[in-house]
Design an enzyme around this catalytic site. Structure first.
Site, PDB file in Angstrom:
ATOM      1  CB  CYS A   1       4.460   3.053   3.360  1.00  0.00           C
ATOM      2  SG  CYS A   1       2.888   3.704   3.983  1.00  0.00           S
TER       3      CYS A   1
ATOM      4  NE  ARG B   1       0.301   8.553   4.943  1.00  0.00           N
ATOM      5  CZ  ARG B   1      -0.683   9.322   5.361  1.00  0.00           C
ATOM      6  NH1 ARG B   1      -0.798  10.561   4.914  1.00  0.00           N
ATOM      7  NH2 ARG B   1      -1.578   8.870   6.231  1.00  0.00           N
TER       8      ARG B   1
ATOM      9  CG  ASN C   1       5.624  -0.950   4.816  1.00  0.00           C
ATOM     10  OD1 ASN C   1       4.448  -0.684   4.598  1.00  0.00           O
ATOM     11  ND2 ASN C   1       6.235  -1.983   4.261  1.00  0.00           N
ATOM     12  N   GLY C   2       3.415  -0.017   7.646  1.00  0.00           N
ATOM     13  CA  GLY C   2       2.573  -0.954   8.376  1.00  0.00           C
ATOM     14  C   GLY C   2       1.292  -0.347   8.892  1.00  0.00           C
ATOM     15  CD  GLU C   3      -2.320   0.459   7.910  1.00  0.00           C
ATOM     16  OE1 GLU C   3      -2.774   1.149   8.852  1.00  0.00           O
ATOM     17  OE2 GLU C   3      -2.103   0.916   6.776  1.00  0.00           O
TER      18      GLU C   3
ATOM     19  CG  ASP D   1      -1.822   3.273  11.723  1.00  0.00           C
ATOM     20  OD1 ASP D   1      -2.071   4.058  10.797  1.00  0.00           O
ATOM     21  OD2 ASP D   1      -1.148   2.238  11.567  1.00  0.00           O
TER      22      ASP D   1
ATOM     23  CG  LEU E   1      -7.585 -10.016  -2.362  1.00  0.00           C
ATOM     24  CD1 LEU E   1      -6.116 -10.417  -2.491  1.00  0.00           C
ATOM     25  CD2 LEU E   1      -8.001  -9.137  -3.538  1.00  0.00           C
TER      26      LEU E   1
ATOM     27  CB  SER F   1      -5.551 -11.445   1.334  1.00  0.00           C
ATOM     28  OG  SER F   1      -5.304 -12.477   0.416  1.00  0.00           O
TER      29      SER F   1
END
Length: 578
Positions: A2, A50, A75-77, A98, A231, A341
């Site tokens: 985000c 978002r 901004n994140g997980e 989360d 990836l 990745s």
């Protein structure tokens, strides 16, 4: 990923100020095209753009506690959010996001909760009860964050420099693993792992511990409510991520929504090493593989956009960011919003080819520590901003906190490159996944020599960039570079070319100071250049600058019996010790 922007204590709560915040937040909308949010409290503003990955329907931000006295933009997980909720049963959650746990953890623990978070994140939290605020960034700096100061005494935070560089005269990268507290009046480190002191560890190598910890890191990152992929360049790191993800996908919640067929993506010039290797690994694993082709001219045409989005003039970062930027656009067009990745492995295990010249285990270990500490300025920056430019989120299992702690506790003698023992670069990782009974990868892929992403997409990519720069930067311009750019002076025409583009977008001295400098060969730190006297004459970040190591090194004979290829074959025959 985000986009977040926070302005706190700006002594202005006018409609004009609100409009300005919205305008600046819009500069981050590529990171989060799904929804926009703004929380205003007196002269404090929290804005959010978002990208909906978890709980797309109700997880819009900013997020709040029960009575909305605490607001947070994230901004994140947070991969362990479900476990954290179990210890917050007295709290009422509004969403399935989360990130909502952050507001409630703050209620319970005050500022001392950040180390409880397992994930990648950058957030700003406002406590309206006393108008205090905190900001924090994840341990390694996977998620970008900048901090700035307005002339009115305000403090600014933003996911990207472009959102605050016009309104702040002073700004800088927010350091990874740190928290900013308005109550305490500054930054302090919250992340203090044992390896950070650079003391040489002595834990014996246990391949099963390495394997199991990495598998857990990948499984965590399958947490998604949207389509995802991997990836896959065909190199060791991305191939292991794909292999492990595929093994556990069927058991994941993501498979229930999107099926158990794993999508993989690879980009390269026609005939590039990565395209060939990626296709081979995809065929072996049985993934739904997407090959994306680009030309040197396609890449050159995108350079200005890449520099604007990635916000750097570092040569190796731009070389690698450009194909990743192009690939991310294609990935988004296919409806995929999240990818796994392989960044981080080379820093942790000493995978770059210059590590062949490490004189002893102490210097080897210290260099890996330096590389990890600098990741937020290089590969993390590239992986995050190249993908976020098109609203795609990149997750990096190798940079899992637990995995790093395990890998960095191993006696570095095991990581040293030892031709006499058949150990090529990253042997510790390769051996951990060398399973004869249930192979993760074909042997020749498991023991494929390291290719930097900017090399693997096709050697003519870098050569084409140099040729293009040579046409735009004269010898006279380069000779006068120290007068034009006295700070972090470019040493090559390619570096000069990138610098001129960067300065067009970000002309302030604070902006150029966010970019690292110093001599480097094959992605080394300046300190490691001292390992080989010849390197000081060939300062290029490409892996091919590792003379005597890379099978296609600059100016060296590319014969079938070159020493590195012989070493690779020897490594394949060396018995695994799993």
């Amino acid at each position: 990923m985000c986009g977040i922007l926070a302005v706190l204590g700006c002594v202005d709560n006018s409609q004009a100020k609100r409009s300005r915040i919205i305008e600046l937040s819009r500069r981050l909308r590529h990171r989060g095209p799904d929804w926009s949010g703004l929380h205003c409290y007196e002269d404090c503003y929290l804005a959010h753009e978002r990208l909906a990955i978890v709980d797309p329907t109700s997880g819009d931000q900013p997020l709040y506690n029960e009575d909305k006295t605490i607001a947070v933009t994230v901004n994140g997980e947070i991969y362990n959010h479900k476990a954290l909720r179990e210890n917050l049963k007295s709290h009422q959650f509004r969403t399935g996001s989360d990130c909502e746990v952050i507001a409630h953890l703050y209620e319970e623990h005050g500022e001392e909760f950040v180390d409880m978070l397992d994930g990648m994140f950058a957030f700003v939290l406002l406590d309206t009860r006393d108008k205090s605020f905190i900001a924090a960034r994840d341990a390694i700096g996977i998620t970008p964050l900048y901090i700035g100061w307005g002339l009115d005494g305000s403090v600014w935070f933003a996911s990207e420099m472009k959102a605050l560089s016009d309104d702040c005269e002073q700004f800088m990268c927010f350091p990874p693993g740190h928290i900013y507290s308005s109550k305490q009046g500054g930054l302090r480190r919250w992340y203090n792992p044992p390896w950070f002191s650079e003391v040489v560890p002595s834990t014996p190598y246990d391949p099963l511990v390495v394997r199991n910890t990495f598998e857990k890191a990948v499984i965590k990152r399958l947490m998604t409510d949207v389509p995802f992929g991997v990836l896959l360049s065909g190199g060791l790191d991305s191939s292991l991520v794909a292999s492990v993800a595929l093994r556990h996908l069927e058991k994941s919640e993501a498979a229930c929504q999107w099926g158990s067929k794993l999508h993989t993506f690879c980009i390269g010039l026609k005939g590039s090493p990565d395209l060939k290797a990626g296709r081979e690994v995809a065929d072996y694993l049985g993934t739904r593989h997407h090959e994306l082709h680009f030309t040197v001219q396609d890449g050159i045409d995108a350079i200005e956009e890449v520099i604007y989005h990635v916000e750097t003039y570092d040569v190796t970062t731009i070389r690698a960011s450009t194909p990743m930027f192009l690939m991310s656009r294609k990935i988004k067009s296919l409806g995929v919003k999240m990818v796994l990745s392989g960044e981080g492995s080379d820093e942790i295990f000493g995978g770059y080819l210059y590590f062949h010249k490490a004189p002893n285990k102490k210097e080897f270990h210290e260099e890996t520590c330096r590389k990890i500490k600098a990741l937020h300025q290089y590969d993390c920056l590239r992986a995050n901003k190249s993908t976020s430019a098109w609203g795609v989120e990149a997750r990096v299992p190798f940079l899992d906190k637990e995995f790093i702690n395990v890998a960095m506790s191993i006696d570095p003698e095991w990581k040293m490159i030892r031709p006499d023992l058949g150990r090529i670069e990253k042997w510790v990782l390769r051996n951990a996944f060398d399973d004869e009974k249930n192979p993760y990868l074909p042997k020749h892929i498991l023991y494929r020599q390291k290719e930097q992403f900017s090399d693997g997409v096709g050697y003519s990519w870098i050569d084409g960039l140099k040729d293009h720069a040579n046409k735009h930067v004269s010898e006279t311009m380069l000779m006068n570079a120290s007068f034009v750019f006295p700070d972090n002076t470019p040493l090559t025409k390619e570096a000069y070319y990138y610098r001129t583009i960067f300065e067009k977008f970000f002309p302030k001295s604070a902006a150029r100071a966010t970019v690292p400098g110093g001599p480097s060969v094959a992605c080394s730190t300046a300190k490691a250049v001292e390992w080989d006297a010849a390197w000081s004459q060939n300062l290029d970040p490409s892996g091919r600058a590792a003379l005597g190591v890379h099978v296609s090194a600059y100016g060296e004979d590319k014969t079938e019996d070159s020493r590195p290829e012989k070493l690779q074959k020897l490594a394949e025959k060396t018995p695994a010790i799993v």
